[in-house]
Design a protein around this motif. Structure first.
Motif, PDB file in Angstrom:
ATOM      1  N   GLU A 170      17.339 -24.675   9.977  1.00 28.79           N
ATOM      2  CA  GLU A 170      17.560 -23.598   9.075  1.00 28.79           C
ATOM      3  C   GLU A 170      18.874 -22.920   9.357  1.00 28.79           C
ATOM      4  O   GLU A 170      18.785 -22.251  10.214  1.00 28.79           O
ATOM      5  N   GLN A 197      19.703 -22.593   4.060  1.00 22.77           N
ATOM      6  CA  GLN A 197      19.205 -23.776   3.550  1.00 22.77           C
ATOM      7  C   GLN A 197      18.675 -24.609   4.802  1.00 22.77           C
ATOM      8  O   GLN A 197      19.208 -24.282   5.815  1.00 22.77           O
ATOM      9  N   HIS A 198      18.071 -25.708   4.567  1.00 15.98           N
ATOM     10  CA  HIS A 198      17.673 -26.560   5.724  1.00 15.98           C
ATOM     11  C   HIS A 198      18.686 -27.816   5.811  1.00 15.98           C
ATOM     12  O   HIS A 198      19.119 -28.351   4.762  1.00 15.98           O
TER      13      HIS A 198
END
Length: 353
Positions: A170, A197-198
């Protein structure tokens, strides 16, 4: 409780214990085999074609686990190269681990830094690896003024496999990033949107490679350090530790190192117990001088002695209580640090991604 019940319980417990011991044996042997596979020798070595001309260097000293150790991490862009050919380093970092104070420093080296390459006159630091890993370790060690005992060498595929095998990270991407190139059939295009975001392996590589902004390679090296800290923290998680045999199996084909298994065991144990103390760019901005040598834009060091002292000052800075307490929340502050960054200076144009 009758005898039959007792017997059933004893047998059940025995089976559970046997299962745990069996898995433990498998787990340890799998990790040992995976670590052993990271050190490539003979025809398996990516440096097999240049070993005879590599800098003469003794075997790494026996590490007792108490003295600081410095590891050169090198990532290369091997696109378009034949097997056995060694491209220039796309990224170079030094991880300095202090097992006594349980701290880790991460230095990223600007690849356009113009310095002495042992046995090959002066050139950009990223050319050192083309003469072999010993030459690269010696060149970086001479530049920083610290001994480099070990190296880890990988390429784009190895980096993506590592990030994917730990389940991604992350991460806060500080701005939109976009770059497209038909030269590699758009295989390594960059297209990221701003925000938390991932990042899987592919997106993490995009983030690490991006340099198309005003600060060019300067901000790219900082992004690489931040990303490596995030990956390192993820590898310290219980889930990643349990998956370690799988992780090693995934990355092994793409990694080479001069560390033996015993040193890897000890370093992994120390790294797990250690905290990230800080990360720095080398050379720092105040010591950089932009120059043009042979028609190429390079970075020279204003005062090599001051650079070495700078590295020592960073490594020997005291560990404050507040730093220790705040180390676990450092990644959470990433977005604030990125948004606060200024981009007033112009970076050098360098080799293509």
């Amino acid at each position: 409780m009758n005898k039959r019940t007792k017997k059933t319980i004893i047998w059940t417990v025995s089976i559970i214990i046997a299962g745990i011991l069996g898995y433990g044996t498998y787990y340890v042997s799998s990790i040992y085999s995976g670590l052993e596979g990271l050190q490539k020798k003979g025809e398996a070595s990516p440096f097999r074609e240049i070993e005879k001309v590599d800098a003469k260097a003794p075997e790494p000293p026996k590490w007792e686990g108490t003295e600081p150790v410095n590891i050169l991490l090198m990532g290369v862009d091997a696109r378009g190269f034949e097997e056995g050919e060694i491209p220039r380093s796309d990224s170079m970092l030094v991880a300095s681990i202090d097992p006594v104070q349980k701290k880790i420093h991460l230095f990223s080296i600007l690849r356009d830094t113009y310095t002495e390459i042992p046995g090959h006159s002066q050139n950009r630091i990223n050319t050192a690896i083309t003469h072999g890993p010993n030459t690269a370790m010696k060149a970086v060690g001479d530049l920083l003024g610290i001994p480099i005992q070990y190296y880890v060498y990988t390429d784009f595929q190895g980096f993506m496999k590592l990030v994917d095998s730990v389940g991604g990270v992350e991460f806060y991407v500080e701005k939109d990033m976009k770059y497209s190139s038909k030269a590699d059939k758009n295989e390594y295009d960059i297209d990221l949107k701003k925000g938390m975001q991932h990042l899987d392996g592919n997106k993490a590589l995009q983030y690490a490679r991006f340099r198309y902004d005003k600060m060019g390679d300067f901000t790219r090296t900082e992004r690489q350090r931040e990303l490596m800290k995030a990956v390192g923290k993820k590898m310290q998680s219980t889930t990643s530790i349990m998956k370690m045999p799988e992780i090693l199996n995934a990355v092994s084909p793409y990694i080479d190192t001069n560390m033996d298994v015993n040193d890897m065991w000890k370093l992994a144990n120390v790294a797990y117990q250690s905290k990230m103390k800080g990360s720095e760019q080398v050379p720092p901005m105040k010591l950089l001088v932009e120059a043009n040598i042979g028609g190429a834009a390079v970075l020279t060091v204003k005062d090599p002695g001051t650079l070495k002292q700078y590295v020592q000052d960073v490594l020997n800075s005291p560990v404050s209580e507040s730093e220790t307490n705040n180390s676990d929340t450092e990644s959470g502050k990433q977005s604030d640090k990125q948004d606060a960054k200024t981009t007033n200076n112009a970076g050098l144009s360098s080799d293509s991604n």
